[in-house]
Design an enzyme around this catalytic site. Structure first.
Site, PDB file in Angstrom:
ATOM      1  N   TYR A 182       0.913  -0.837   0.174  1.00  0.00           N
ATOM      2  CA  TYR A 182      -0.300   0.237   0.244  1.00  0.00           C
ATOM      3  C   TYR A 182       0.596   1.170   0.134  1.00  0.00           C
ATOM      4  CZ  TYR A 182      -3.948   3.396   1.956  1.00  0.00           C
ATOM      5  OH  TYR A 182      -4.048   4.483   1.773  1.00  0.00           O
ATOM      6  N   LYS A 204       4.784   8.737   8.978  1.00  0.00           N
ATOM      7  CA  LYS A 204       4.471   8.111  10.051  1.00  0.00           C
ATOM      8  C   LYS A 204       6.066   8.466  11.274  1.00  0.00           C
ATOM      9  CE  LYS A 204       1.694   4.977   8.468  1.00  0.00           C
ATOM     10  NZ  LYS A 204       1.204   4.075   7.742  1.00  0.00           N
ATOM     11  N   ASP A 210       9.026   2.604  -0.453  1.00  0.00           N
ATOM     12  CA  ASP A 210       7.977   3.591   0.736  1.00  0.00           C
ATOM     13  C   ASP A 210       8.307   2.946   1.925  1.00  0.00           C
ATOM     14  OD1 ASP A 210       6.394   4.076   2.071  1.00  0.00           O
ATOM     15  OD2 ASP A 210       4.423   3.087   0.092  1.00  0.00           O
TER      16      ASP A 210
HETATM   17  C1  LIG Z   1       1.144   4.604   5.862  1.00  0.00           C
HETATM   18  C2  LIG Z   1       1.536   4.293   4.460  1.00  0.00           C
HETATM   19  C3  LIG Z   1       1.063   5.121   3.754  1.00  0.00           C
HETATM   20  C4  LIG Z   1       1.064   6.370   3.992  1.00  0.00           C
HETATM   21  O1  LIG Z   1       0.366   7.100   4.838  1.00  0.00           O
HETATM   22  P1  LIG Z   1      -0.307   8.085   5.356  1.00  0.00           P
HETATM   23  O2  LIG Z   1      -0.022   9.644   5.413  1.00  0.00           O
HETATM   24  O3  LIG Z   1      -1.504   7.475   5.728  1.00  0.00           O
HETATM   25  O4  LIG Z   1      -1.118   9.005   4.250  1.00  0.00           O
HETATM   26  C5  LIG Z   1       1.842   4.844   2.324  1.00  0.00           C
HETATM   27  N1  LIG Z   1       2.923   4.089   2.365  1.00  0.00           N
HETATM   28  C6  LIG Z   1       3.287   3.047   3.282  1.00  0.00           C
HETATM   29  C7  LIG Z   1       3.986   1.863   3.625  1.00  0.00           C
HETATM   30  C8  LIG Z   1       2.159   2.985   4.530  1.00  0.00           C
HETATM   31  O5  LIG Z   1       1.984   2.521   5.098  1.00  0.00           O
END
Ligand SMILES: *Cc1c(COP(=O)(O)O)cnc(C)c1O
Length: 412
Positions: free
Chosen positions: A136, A259, A231
């Site tokens: 994701y 995060k 990511d």
């Molecule tokens: C949480 C997450 C996102 C999205 O981040 P948001 O701050 O919720 O938009 C993108 N990539 C990864 C791997 C994530 O865990």
């Protein structure tokens, strides 16, 4: 509250997974957080293994972050102009993760992933992106795709509202499958801008990269002149201070963070090679902007968090030890995946290495487990396909109480 919220907010929540739809029942409304605990509006104290979905590696309200925010409140909450502390945060990220030669701050992980993808396209002059099923990258239009009908085919959208032409710019292949990536490069020669991957997958539950997988992606990208984008929004500063790239020793061209780097406030970042980042406006032709980007409250919180983690490297050994203990019981019918302080109890006896194998889980039994744990004061992610997080505020006694509650479920 849920009833009232549902009248003005879709499903009563501002992010779908919070609604508990995949485990049944309704969400708890939270009053406050303290250490490793959440207190709900009914006054129940719960040991929290969600940690705001990853950011709270030091627990709720760590002193260093709260003090940093308080100091900024005295001078302003937003200026819409550059500030010195943005330099400090960018330098702190670069020092921890050397591949981040240049950094642009944004407000969410979604924005970071979306922007990194745009830059990869602008830099290479190509349109297509390879991603992995079960990974994701936020709710970016073109990345909300489900698996194609065959290997290395163009994606179909997983969400209403995404034009098929957007989804068709993404090629979705199984995680940990280098042959599928090689085939996609072969089928779309000279058209692939980037491979985007969660180097430690967390959004299908915790799924580590197989030995050689990340190295193989690095080689395929280099050979095909495509950019490798990690990511690390979830695993950055989580699986090690240098992120997954530090842990596995594989260097991407670009990285997205979020995060943890916001210390619990909304901030994210993308960046990478200076050669690539110099394509971003105002230096280069790729547009990307943000009214609140580099927000002083969020930057200070993030800087306090990264400074603490840098000055206390023992945090990672403590988390490793505590999470290993949490995951050490032999629970019948369960496969446990773990990397550092990221973990998932998969309700299947078979190994979980990609989305197909994760989907074999008995999600009904997981839901029963989830509710049993909640009744025993343990707040796990309300879905089988999420990672759990241990933070520094989880004491040995909290870990033991959690193990005991889990053992009771399997003894019943
Ligand atoms: C949480 C997450 C996102 C999205 O981040 P948001 O701050 O919720 O938009 C993108 N990539 C990864 C791997 C994530 O865990």
């Amino acid at each position: 509250m849920l009833e009232r919220a549902s009248k003005v907010i879709p499903g009563g929540v501002n992010s779908p997974v919070r609604a508990f739809r995949s485990v049944g029942g309704g969400p708890l409304f939270i009053k406050k957080g303290e250490g490793c605990r959440l207190i709900d509006e009914d006054g129940n104290a719960l040991i929290d293994y969600i940690g705001s979905w990853g950011p709270l590696i030091l627990g709720h309200r760590p002193k260093c972050v709260i003090e940093a925010i308080e100091a900024v409140l005295e001078i302003g909450t937003s200026f819409g102009a550059p500030t010195e502390r943005e330099i400090h945060l960018a330098e702190a990220i670069r020092d921890a993760v050397p591949s981040m030669e240049m950094v642009r701050l944004v407000n969410s992980g979604t924005e970071a992933a979306m922007s990194a993808l745009r830059v990869a396209r602008g830099f290479t002059g190509r349109d297509l992106c390879i991603k992995f099923e079960g990974c994701y990258h936020g709710h970016v239009d073109s990345l909300l795709v489900k698996a194609g009908s065959g290997l290395a085919t163009l994606g179909l959208s997983d969400s209403a509202g995404v034009p098929p032409a957007f989804a068709a710019t993404t090629i979705s292949v199984p995680f940990n499958d280098l042959n599928a990536v090689a085939a996609a490069f072969e089928n779309h020669k000279g058209k692939i801008a980037s491979v985007m991957v969660e180097p430690v997958a967390g959004n299908m539950g915790c799924v580590p990269p197989a030995p050689g997988f990340l190295e193989g992606l690095r080689k395929l990208c280099t050979d095909n002149e495509a950019l490798l984008i990690f990511d690390e929004v979830m695993c950055g500063f989580r699986v090690s201070f240098g992120g997954a790239q530090g842990l596995y020793g594989v260097t991407p061209d670009m990285t997205a963070f979020g995060k943890i780097i916001g210390g619990g406030l909304p901030i994210a970042a993308y960046g990478g090679k200076a050669e690539v980042m110099n394509y971003v406006a105002p230096v280069g032709p790729i547009y990307q902007a943000g009214t609140l980007s580099g927000n002083p409250l969020a930057v200070s919180a993030g800087l306090a968090m990264l400074t603490y983690l840098k000055e206390h490297p023992e945090v990672y050994t403590t988390l490793e030890k505590r999470t290993a203990a949490l995951c050490s019981d032999n629970l019948p019918g369960v496969t446990v995946n773990r990397v550092g302080s990221m973990f998932t109890f998969f309700f299947t006896t078979e190994p979980v290495y990609d989305y197909e194998s994760a989907k074999k889980c008995d999600t009904k039994r997981f839901a029963a487990f989830f509710h049993h744990m909640l009744e025993h004061g343990v707040y796990l992610a309300p879905s089988q396909f999420e990672a759990g997080f241990v933070g520094l505020a989880h004491e040995d006694a909290d870990i033991e109480a959690t193990r005991e509650a889990a053992r009771q479920f399997f003894a019943a």
